[in-house]
Design a protein around this motif. Structure first.
Motif, PDB file in Angstrom:
ATOM      1  N   GLU A  85      32.830   6.124  49.930  1.00  0.00           N
ATOM      2  CA  GLU A  85      31.533   6.175  49.069  1.00  0.00           C
ATOM      3  C   GLU A  85      31.090   7.401  48.890  1.00  0.00           C
ATOM      4  N   HIS A  86      30.058   7.540  47.937  1.00  0.00           N
ATOM      5  CA  HIS A  86      29.492   8.928  47.683  1.00  0.00           C
ATOM      6  C   HIS A  86      27.864   8.677  47.512  1.00  0.00           C
ATOM      7  N   ASP A  87      27.186   9.206  48.518  1.00  0.00           N
ATOM      8  CA  ASP A  87      25.782   8.929  48.340  1.00  0.00           C
ATOM      9  C   ASP A  87      25.303   9.701  47.347  1.00  0.00           C
ATOM     10  N   VAL A  88      24.355   8.851  46.713  1.00  0.00           N
ATOM     11  CA  VAL A  88      23.377   9.396  45.553  1.00  0.00           C
ATOM     12  C   VAL A  88      22.463  10.040  45.826  1.00  0.00           C
ATOM     13  N   ALA A  89      21.899  11.166  45.213  1.00  0.00           N
ATOM     14  CA  ALA A  89      20.752  11.413  45.737  1.00  0.00           C
ATOM     15  C   ALA A  89      19.674  11.333  44.714  1.00  0.00           C
ATOM     16  N   GLY A  90      18.359  11.404  45.210  1.00  0.00           N
ATOM     17  CA  GLY A  90      17.227  11.364  44.296  1.00  0.00           C
ATOM     18  C   GLY A  90      16.083  11.325  45.031  1.00  0.00           C
ATOM     19  N   ILE A 144      15.167  11.921  37.811  1.00  0.00           N
ATOM     20  CA  ILE A 144      14.043  13.186  38.160  1.00  0.00           C
ATOM     21  C   ILE A 144      14.595  14.418  37.967  1.00  0.00           C
ATOM     22  N   SER A 145      14.181  15.630  37.344  1.00  0.00           N
ATOM     23  CA  SER A 145      14.676  16.781  37.364  1.00  0.00           C
ATOM     24  C   SER A 145      13.971  17.504  38.139  1.00  0.00           C
ATOM     25  N   PHE A 160      20.940  21.136  48.108  1.00  0.00           N
ATOM     26  CA  PHE A 160      20.180  21.381  46.711  1.00  0.00           C
ATOM     27  C   PHE A 160      19.905  22.666  46.281  1.00  0.00           C
ATOM     28  N   ALA A 161      20.526  23.770  46.821  1.00  0.00           N
ATOM     29  CA  ALA A 161      20.457  25.127  46.609  1.00  0.00           C
ATOM     30  C   ALA A 161      20.760  25.115  45.115  1.00  0.00           C
ATOM     31  N   GLY A 162      21.679  24.463  44.488  1.00  0.00           N
ATOM     32  CA  GLY A 162      21.906  24.662  42.953  1.00  0.00           C
ATOM     33  C   GLY A 162      21.181  23.759  42.130  1.00  0.00           C
ATOM     34  N   TRP A 163      20.359  22.838  42.666  1.00  0.00           N
ATOM     35  CA  TRP A 163      19.600  21.897  41.919  1.00  0.00           C
ATOM     36  C   TRP A 163      18.226  22.189  41.761  1.00  0.00           C
ATOM     37  N   GLU A 195      18.440  14.371  38.022  1.00  0.00           N
ATOM     38  CA  GLU A 195      19.149  14.749  36.905  1.00  0.00           C
ATOM     39  C   GLU A 195      19.094  16.210  36.617  1.00  0.00           C
ATOM     40  N   PRO A 196      20.248  16.927  36.615  1.00  0.00           N
ATOM     41  CA  PRO A 196      21.619  16.263  36.673  1.00  0.00           C
ATOM     42  C   PRO A 196      21.917  15.546  38.024  1.00  0.00           C
TER      43      PRO A 196
END
Length: 296
Positions: A163-168, A183-184, A205-208, A261-262
């Motif tokens: 599994e890969h958890d989807v962040a949001g 959501i951006s 989330f440092a890169g996001w 998003e991304p």
């Protein structure tokens, strides 16, 4: 210092005083009080803040540190005894430390199947975040840990989980942001955000998230359990930056979830300590987990 003394110390700490602990332990108050004074003398520190009539009402800072270690020592001793007396039948408790993740569905599937074959196997689940779970695995309090990558795996053997958890973002179901499919980072500018402690420590989330001061997110809190923060979100206290599938965000639940998003995903693995012989129960569980993953 012996296990008997450590157990009595933990009872005093839990009950908040000599009198209550003595009743639980069914020993005299003077004897228990003397034992605690001797323990403090042996450790050369003060473990309790004493009130009237030498009633111990709370732990000192040193006492809280010692309580944690005493609990670990007693737990390890109890586990060692159980493992030495499990006999030929495959039974016993498998201890798993894990952050909240949808990957626990696969782990749970393997647990259910292994219990069908070996009903004497039970499971102890410890809900924690990265560093806490890694520490429990390293010091022997956990047989396995579900870890979010990347993390230093030099001390562990591990098995990737599918599994890969989807962040949001978790938000109230009537929030204006629900009209968007994703959501951006710009949408979250100045909005109050809660973030998981593990994610904060790993800088997931440092890169996001925006790095510049003017666009930096407004982090108003951290959390370990998704359900608890969902109550804050539902009451309008903020938004939660986390993972999909951990709380009910279906229509009518009062909550909504939108992916980032991304897109952002987490990779997971189940780890165990290198060079350590697993108990029969832990090995049976791991074998079943391998089978479950191979079939997916």
């Amino acid at each position: 210092m012996d296990l008997h003394t450590l157990r009595n110390f933990l009872a005093v700490a839990q009950e908040g005083g000599i009198s209550a602990a003595a009743d639980v332990l069914r020993i005299s108050q003077p004897a228990l009080s003397r034992q605690m004074r001797d323990l403090e003398k042996e450790l050369d520190t003060t473990l309790f803040i004493r009130g009237n009539r030498s009633r111990m009402t709370e732990l000192t800072a040193e006492g809280m540190v010692f309580q944690r270690r005493a609990r670990e020592i007693v737990e390890l001793a109890d586990r060692a005894y159980a493992e030495m007396h499990q006999g030929d039948t495959i039974e016993g408790t498998v201890h798993i430390a894990a952050a909240q993740t949808v990957a626990m569905r696969t782990v749970g599937r393997a647990a259910g199947r292994v219990r069908t074959r070996h009903p004497g196997i039970t499971f102890d689940l410890y809900d924690g975040y990265g560093p806490d779970n890694t520490e429990r695995l390293a010091n022997g309090l956990a047989d396995f840990a579900i870890l979010v990558q990347p993390v230093d795996m030099s001390r562990f053997d591990y098995l990737p989980l599918p599994e890969h958890d989807v962040a949001g973002v978790l938000m109230p179901e009537d929030d204006p942001l629900t009209r968007y499919d994703a959501i951006s980072a710009d949408m979250l500018r100045n909005l109050p955000l809660f973030i998981a402690k593990g994610s904060a420590q790993r800088h997931d989330f440092a890169g996001w998230l925006p790095a510049d001061a003017q666009s930096a997110p407004n982090i108003v809190g951290t959390m370990n359990l998704a359900y608890n923060v969902s109550c804050f979100v539902k009451e309008g206290c903020g938004y939660a930056l986390g993972l999909a599938g951990l709380v009910d965000a279906s229509e009518g639940s009062g909550l909504a979830f939108r992916p980032l998003e991304p897109p952002s995903y987490t990779n997971l693995c189940i780890a165990w300590r290198s060079g350590r012989t697993l108990t029969a129960a832990s090995q049976a569980f791991l074998d079943e987990l391998r089978n479950v993953i191979a079939q997916e």
